[in-house]
Design a protein around this motif. Structure first.
Motif, short mmCIF file in Angstrom:
data_model
loop_
_atom_site.label_atom_id
_atom_site.label_comp_id
_atom_site.label_asym_id
_atom_site.label_seq_id
_atom_site.Cartn_x
_atom_site.Cartn_y
_atom_site.Cartn_z
N ARG A 1 19.42 -19.68 9.48
CA ARG A 1 18.73 -18.83 8.50
C ARG A 1 17.25 -19.12 8.63
NH1 ARG A 1 16.95 -19.66 3.04
NH2 ARG A 1 17.06 -17.78 1.73
N GLN A 2 16.50 -18.18 9.14
CA GLN A 2 15.08 -18.37 9.35
C GLN A 2 14.28 -17.44 8.42
OE1 GLN A 2 13.14 -20.49 12.11
NE2 GLN A 2 14.79 -21.52 11.01
N ILE A 3 13.13 -17.95 7.98
CA ILE A 3 12.34 -17.27 6.96
C ILE A 3 10.91 -17.06 7.47
CG2 ILE A 3 11.49 -17.37 4.58
CD1 ILE A 3 13.72 -19.46 4.05
N ARG A 4 10.38 -15.86 7.24
CA ARG A 4 8.99 -15.57 7.58
C ARG A 4 8.35 -14.77 6.43
NH1 ARG A 4 10.95 -18.50 10.74
NH2 ARG A 4 10.86 -18.43 13.03
N GLN A 5 7.01 -14.77 6.40
CA GLN A 5 6.28 -14.05 5.36
C GLN A 5 5.64 -12.78 5.93
OE1 GLN A 5 5.82 -17.60 5.71
NE2 GLN A 5 7.48 -17.67 4.21
N TYR A 6 5.67 -11.71 5.10
CA TYR A 6 5.06 -10.44 5.49
C TYR A 6 4.32 -9.86 4.29
CZ TYR A 6 8.29 -10.90 9.39
OH TYR A 6 8.98 -11.38 10.49
N SER A 7 3.09 -9.39 4.54
CA SER A 7 2.28 -8.79 3.47
C SER A 7 2.89 -7.50 2.97
CB SER A 7 0.87 -8.51 3.98
OG SER A 7 0.17 -9.69 4.25
N LEU A 8 2.69 -7.24 1.69
CA LEU A 8 3.10 -5.97 1.09
C LEU A 8 1.97 -4.96 1.33
CD1 LEU A 8 4.52 -7.73 -2.00
CD2 LEU A 8 5.87 -6.15 -0.61
N VAL A 9 2.29 -3.88 2.03
CA VAL A 9 1.24 -2.98 2.50
C VAL A 9 1.09 -1.72 1.66
CG1 VAL A 9 1.43 -3.81 4.87
CG2 VAL A 9 2.80 -1.85 4.17
N GLY A 10 2.04 -1.41 0.81
CA GLY A 10 1.96 -0.16 0.05
C GLY A 10 1.24 -0.36 -1.27
N THR A 11 1.28 0.69 -2.09
CA THR A 11 0.78 0.61 -3.45
C THR A 11 1.86 -0.01 -4.32
OG1 THR A 11 -0.55 2.61 -3.12
CG2 THR A 11 -0.11 1.96 -5.39
N PRO A 12 1.52 -0.98 -5.19
CA PRO A 12 2.54 -1.59 -6.04
C PRO A 12 3.39 -0.56 -6.76
CG PRO A 12 0.49 -2.79 -6.25
CD PRO A 12 0.20 -1.59 -5.40
N SER A 13 4.70 -0.72 -6.65
CA SER A 13 5.64 0.26 -7.19
C SER A 13 6.90 -0.46 -7.67
CB SER A 13 6.01 1.28 -6.10
OG SER A 13 7.15 2.03 -6.46
#
Length: 403
Positions: free
Chosen positions: A204-216
């Motif tokens: 089980r591997q974990i990575r981080q990704y930015s949230l690119v849309g408008t908060p919804s």
């Protein structure tokens, strides 16, 4: 909390020796810990960073920087380092009991590397440093969990892929919807989520990704760049490649709640958003917010990439800048193909020397570490205060020792 006077003097005296050996200590610490707790390497730590030695260097830098700051009484820098680590830990669901495990094997490694130099007095002082750092992080992480409204470490939820959008030949955006039909928590522009996947070998591997849309409340968006092995010795992107190759509409993912301290402040300070490659993603999240709220402050957007065809969110970036009343954009590409330089699109590497930077500008950076360090040096040369330069790193933070 601060070090006792006695421990402060011991740390000041031993810091050069421990600092010189800290990479040897952490290189020994990780194998010891993983031998006793293989589940941590398999299911929590980034295996790619372990293979390259990046995680070891980052931990070494953080410990040495924290110890140095305890004897120099620089609270703002301490808070900066701790906040960044605490947010990363919260996105992984780290719990207080795991600090006991780290302590045991880290101090075994210290004794093994330094030998007789670790007198009871030295051991006690460095033990105090470790628990001061650990307790600070535990308190910060507890506060983050409380703010998120979840018990300690319980940050995970299931989402469904409602849409998959190709951004470039190597980058795809996933639109994530709640699997149970509930509302998604809000987030601040610039924050990220962790994504956990089970790979073919069961890890089980974990990575981080930015949230690119408008908060919804109905969907989140992340962009993932496939990273093949390039022959340089750097490993392929294990999780990113898995997501790019295997995840499509209707599939489920396990993701964390949003975290991250590179967030857009709600004030009127001019903004300079600087990115390279897939480092554009937190900037796209910020620009979506600025465009949606019709923000009227001055915004300068600078992006560097290999070529227009490899520039993820290229068209969206142009559209967002056009929607923000006082925004301007400059882009640099190493290869323009048969195209020529035009307007604010340039051939070559990013050059900030001709970019106007107003007094009071707040700078946000994201991209490969060498790029960010070069940009920071350029900004410092132009008298931009260090405290006005904010950055995001996905992976081990080797900036820590330099801030």
């Amino acid at each position: 909390m601060s070090l006792s006077p006695a421990s402060t003097e011991v740390i000041r005296a031993t810091l050069p020796a421990v600092g010189a050996a800290i990479e040897d200590i952490t290189a020994l610490f990780y194998p010891k810990m993983f031998a006793a707790h293989p589940e941590l390497e398999r299911d929590l730590f980034n295996r790619g960073n372990q293979k390259q030695g990046q995680q070891q260097k980052a931990l070494a830098g953080a410990v040495a920087a924290f110890a140095t700051l305890q004897v120099s009484a620089d609270s703002p820098r301490t808070d900066l380092i701790m906040s960044r680590i605490a947010n990363k830990h919260a996105s992984l669901g780290i719990t207080a009991d795991q600090y006991e495990i780290v302590h045991k094997y880290l101090f075994e490694a210290i004794v093994e590397v330094l030998g007789e130099a670790v007198t009871p007095e030295v051991a006690a002082a460095w033990d105090e440093v470790y628990w001061l750092m650990a307790d600070t992080l535990i308190a910060m992480e507890r506060s983050l969990y409380t703010s998120a409204g979840v018990p300690e470490g319980q940050v995970w939820r299931d989402v469904r892929i409602s849409r998959r959008v190709l951004q470039s030949a190597e980058t795809v955006t996933f639109v994530l919807s709640p699997a149970d039909g509930s509302s998604l928590p809000s987030y601040r522009p610039g924050q990220y989520i962790s994504v956990a996947v089970t790979l073919p070998d069961g890890a089980r591997q974990i990575r981080q990704y930015s949230l690119v849309g408008t908060p919804s409340a109905t969907d989140w968006q992340i962009s993932v760049k496939a990273v093949p092995a390039d022959g340089s010795g750097a490993p392929a992107g294990e999780v990113s490649n898995f997501l790019y190759d295997n995840v499509f509409e209707g599939d489920s993912l396990q993701v964390s709640l949003p975290f991250g301290d590179l967030v857009l402040e709600e004030d009127d300070a001019p903004l300079l958003l600087v990115s390279a490659g897939i480092g554009c993603t937190p900037m796209i999240g910020m620009l979506n917010h600025l465009a949606t709220t019709e923000d009227r402050r001055r915004v300068s957007v600078l992006h560097a990439d290999r070529s227009p065809s490899r520039h993820a969110h290229r068209a969206e970036l142009t559209e967002l800048v056009q929607r923000i009343p006082f925004a301007t954009m400059h882009r640099w590409y190493e290869n323009l193909g048969n195209r020529e330089e035009f307007g604010t699109t340039h051939l070559g590497r990013a050059d900030l020397s001709t970019i106007e930077i107003e007094a009071g500008t707040q700078v946000y950076l994201c991209g490969p570490m060498p790029f960010m360090l070069a940009v920071r040096d350029s900004l410092l040369d132009r008298q931009v205060p260090a405290e006005a330069i904010h950055y995001e790193v996905f992976g081990p933070d080797s900036w820590t020792a330099t801030v």
